[in-house]
Scaffold this motif. Structure first.
Motif, PDB file in Angstrom:
ATOM      1  N   HIS A  40     -30.910 -28.151  40.614  1.00 10.24           N
ATOM      2  CA  HIS A  40     -30.583 -29.553  40.389  1.00 10.24           C
ATOM      3  C   HIS A  40     -29.467 -29.635  39.341  1.00 10.24           C
ATOM      4  CE1 HIS A  40     -30.941 -33.754  39.187  1.00 10.24           C
ATOM      5  NE2 HIS A  40     -31.585 -33.960  40.315  1.00 10.24           N
ATOM      6  N   VAL A  61     -28.701 -39.718  39.458  1.00  9.94           N
ATOM      7  CA  VAL A  61     -28.873 -39.232  38.087  1.00  9.94           C
ATOM      8  C   VAL A  61     -28.403 -40.318  37.124  1.00  9.94           C
ATOM      9  CG1 VAL A  61     -28.260 -37.434  36.428  1.00  9.94           C
ATOM     10  CG2 VAL A  61     -28.479 -36.852  38.857  1.00  9.94           C
ATOM     11  N   ARG A  79     -27.204 -28.850  31.869  1.00 11.57           N
ATOM     12  CA  ARG A  79     -27.797 -28.607  30.561  1.00 11.57           C
ATOM     13  C   ARG A  79     -27.698 -27.130  30.171  1.00 11.57           C
ATOM     14  NH1 ARG A  79     -34.139 -28.797  28.857  1.00 11.57           N
ATOM     15  NH2 ARG A  79     -33.838 -29.421  26.705  1.00 11.57           N
ATOM     16  N   HIS A 126     -25.963 -37.493  29.445  1.00 10.69           N
ATOM     17  CA  HIS A 126     -26.116 -36.049  29.319  1.00 10.69           C
ATOM     18  C   HIS A 126     -26.944 -35.760  28.076  1.00 10.69           C
ATOM     19  CE1 HIS A 126     -25.496 -31.917  30.028  1.00 10.69           C
ATOM     20  NE2 HIS A 126     -24.441 -31.707  29.256  1.00 10.69           N
ATOM     21  N   PHE A 169     -28.865 -31.636  36.985  1.00  7.19           N
ATOM     22  CA  PHE A 169     -29.298 -31.901  35.602  1.00  7.19           C
ATOM     23  C   PHE A 169     -29.550 -30.596  34.862  1.00  7.19           C
ATOM     24  CE2 PHE A 169     -32.645 -31.954  32.488  1.00  7.19           C
ATOM     25  CZ  PHE A 169     -32.171 -32.900  31.585  1.00  7.19           C
ATOM     26  N   HIS A 170     -30.376 -29.716  35.472  1.00  4.73           N
ATOM     27  CA  HIS A 170     -30.724 -28.463  34.802  1.00  4.73           C
ATOM     28  C   HIS A 170     -29.491 -27.576  34.616  1.00  4.73           C
ATOM     29  CE1 HIS A 170     -34.974 -29.196  34.903  1.00  4.73           C
ATOM     30  NE2 HIS A 170     -34.995 -29.328  36.213  1.00  4.73           N
TER      31      HIS A 170
END
Lengths: 448, 448
Positions: free
Chosen positions: A112, A209, A118, A213, A114-115
């Motif tokens: 994903h 999303v 990050r 962030h 997001f992961h």
């Protein structure tokens, strides 16, 4: 005239055998020490001293099971199996070095954004801006089966997902936090200025999303984007997103043609074609004399496992060559060419091959390996760059760390004397594109 | 009689302010150096020398946005925002230490078990068996919105997913590779024995994972499982899976009651209640004299940000206290108690509170903080352990690294003199459960 500097990345994988078939049996091979972080730190220090640009960590997961319809061969030879997470090696190697870059590989099909955003921001912080991201779309069926799919997602759909995936990442990296958001203002009790941190509110076909962030801007914000696609969708993706392309091609003419094709597409996407650097894989066996180098080559060839190479080829092409009549003919087409090895054939005029020819070719040790003295190898690398327009090489190891150390000790000084070693700067992107160019203009543009 | 040793973990987070509200303004605070790996290595070395068991990395992502209906407060005070990936800190800290354990936090709601199993196996290899996994189910709405959900998944459903998630991981870690699968047999050209590597063929309600695990067995195979659930589903989950529980409770009586409840449930699940170790969070301010310790407390209290603490409380409880009449009454019920802070109230007989009471309580600095000389603190820690049956503490820092260093330098020698420091062994599980107990019997049983 100043000669164009050449960038050297070391290609590595966090597994037992690297990218080398059968050579694990060679007494000098230490790749099975991959679970000892000191194995990696030693290599990173060595290539930094030697003038390399970066350590590039490829990734593959799944046990190749096309050859003979079973994963048995891949497992037996530890052919990219087991395969540990590559990203976790980077912080220690970065701590032990000062300006070497590190690229890691992520599948946009099974993670994903997001992961990934990050994790890459965290890495870019911990390395002080020395991170690159190799984007892959994972076409292997045995990989799909880890994620509940009986078949891999179709090729063009994977690239559509990858495109939106990167778009989400760019928004997180480039558009969520303004410069100066971190105030650390003790007097006014404002650590971060909320007015400078924004939701990204991404609503796409694949991902939704909200943002913001969860990481503050890292030195490069967006990592240096690597890509290796060779199909039409893959080349388009590279032309749109990549800053470094792992160019395919079995002949120098094919490499040159692919470079031209990607640069042309980049212009269509409004990019400066010089903003994409072209890398090709390269293997070299070097020794003080040609006779010694040749002897080394012959010795390595005796350890080569043709069957391990076949298991990889069949896994990536999807053809079980063991199940086909050796006299039958394989025809490669552009749309099928969604993977690297088969794709190497598509750029040649003759796209049909007898099965036995392919088996012999895959099993043979030596195609494309440079063998010779430091002067021989340096001559050849220079001529390849001059002929094709390549910007650098991803060096593949045969016996690790021997191959790497010999290259660093013998070839790099020769290239340095010829003024061909690219100077490293503090961030990875500056090393590649020049002082003051830490920031990813392309990603920033695509985030808007 | 031999006194029971006490385990000490340091609780930390990979962010700007740790778990401390407003103390970033204190001149001694260095937590904003979190992007420098040396900040972490220094802390890891110090607590290893001091006799700690492990460094425990909590995790939280999302900007808390319940308080005043906006993330502004959380962002302004850098309250767990930004928040970098914790796992990437571990390899460097492990390289700099020899037997300190490391626990990292993973959300089973927003990750896939394939990736998590692979990452944890890689970490267990790189640390030589010193890894723990803290399982959380991510109940925060702002986190859900990173993954396309407008509402978080319902509480009991999250635990059902977590249960199947761990089941998949156990199968990958415990049941996929037999011992002795890695032969490295040069003479017979067998690197790995395919007959000893198995698909897991998991077909569940949530996940379908074919396997085999892409990592060879690591020293512990399954990491030490930590869990902190306090609701009924959470306690059941802990009783079934956890080897270490982060026990909640605002009073020692409540802690004791929770411990008894979890141990009782463990027996229902066929486990030995002694196979679960109980930890409680603890903060301490120590100085050579009581007057100095008190002065230190008062100084820290002046930096405390009540509003930052409120933003956290509102985010985790789901109540925007700023929007409620201060005289209205909040009633906590067990089913609502799917998070830590509110859950702390549920174990008390009186479950209703005036809003203003809660606001005052959340904003106050000091609840549960031990303040005193090394002898005072050691006395109190011993009596807490003896009274409740706790096995250890997760130490929270106030000003990092000052709080940690003072505790290590002053309290740990006192506890050592009293024979209360637990001896570390080579793997994390052996440190917790005894020499020769590297292997997770519970996970192995649940993998079948």
């Amino acid at each position: 005239m100043l000669k164009k500097p050449i960038f050297f990345n070391l290609f590595e994988m966090n597994n037992r055998t690297g990218d080398s078939h059968g050579l694990w049996r060679h007494p000098d091979s230490r790749h099975h020490e991959y679970n000892d972080i000191n194995f990696w730190v030693t290599i990173a220090r060595k290539i930094e001293e030697g003038g390399f640009t970066a350590l590039f960590l490829g990734d593959f997961f799944g046990a190749s099971d096309v050859y003979k319809g079973s994963p048995e061969t891949a497992i037996r030879y530890a052919m990219q199996f087991p395969s540990n997470d590559p990203s976790l090696l980077i912080p220690s190697m970065a701590q032990a070095t000062t300006s070497l870059g590190f690229a890691t590989t992520i599948s946009t099909t099974y993670e994903h954004p997001f992961h990934v955003a990050r994790r890459l921001s965290t890495l870019d912080h911990l390395t002080n801006g020395r991170i690159g991201l190799n984007v892959v779309t994972s076409y292997i069926a045995s990989t799909a089966r880890y994620f509940g799919l009986s078949e891999p997602i179709a090729h063009d759909r994977r690239y559509a997902i990858a495109d939106e995936f990167l778009s989400v990442c760019y928004k997180l990296w480039e558009a969520s936090w303004e410069d100066g958001a971190v105030k650390f203002d003790v007097a006014n009790n404002i650590h971060i200025d909320p007015a400078r941190v924004h939701d990204i509110s991404h609503q796409g076909d694949v991902f939704k999303v909200a943002g913001p962030h969860v990481c503050e801007p890292s030195p490069q914000r967006t990592p240096v984007i690597f890509q290796a696609g060779s199909s039409k969708a893959g080349r388009d993706f590279a032309a749109r997103h990549a800053e470094c392309v792992f160019v395919q091609g079995r002949t120098l003419a094919a490499v040159k043609e692919n470079i031209a094709s990607i640069r042309k597409r980049a212009v269509d996407f409004g990019r400066d074609p010089g903003d994409i650097l072209m890398f090709h894989q390269q293997t070299a066996i070097v020794a003080p004399t040609r006779a010694e180098a040749r002897e080394q080559f012959e010795e390595y060839a005796r350890y080569r496992s043709a069957e391990s190479a076949l298991a990889q080829y069949c896994g990536s092409s999807g053809y079980d060559l063991a199940a086909l009549d050796p006299d039958s003919v394989l025809t490669y087409t552009a749309t099928e060419a969604n993977q690297s090895r088969a794709a190497q054939y598509t750029t040649q005029s003759d796209r049909s091959f007898r099965v036995q020819e392919v088996i012999d070719d895959v099993g043979r040790f030596g195609a494309g390996i440079l063998v010779g003295t430091p002067v021989d190898i340096a001559d050849r690398l220079e001529s390849i760059v001059d002929e094709t327009g390549l910007d650098g090489f991803n060096l593949n190891s045969i016996v690790t760390p021997t191959t790497i150390f010999e290259f660093v000790d013998q070839v790099m000084p020769e290239l340095r004397n010829r003024g061909r070693i690219a100077e490293r700067r503090s961030t990875f992107r500056e090393t590649l594109f020049g002082q003051g160019r830490s920031h990813a203009e392309n990603a920033s543009r695509l985030a808007r």
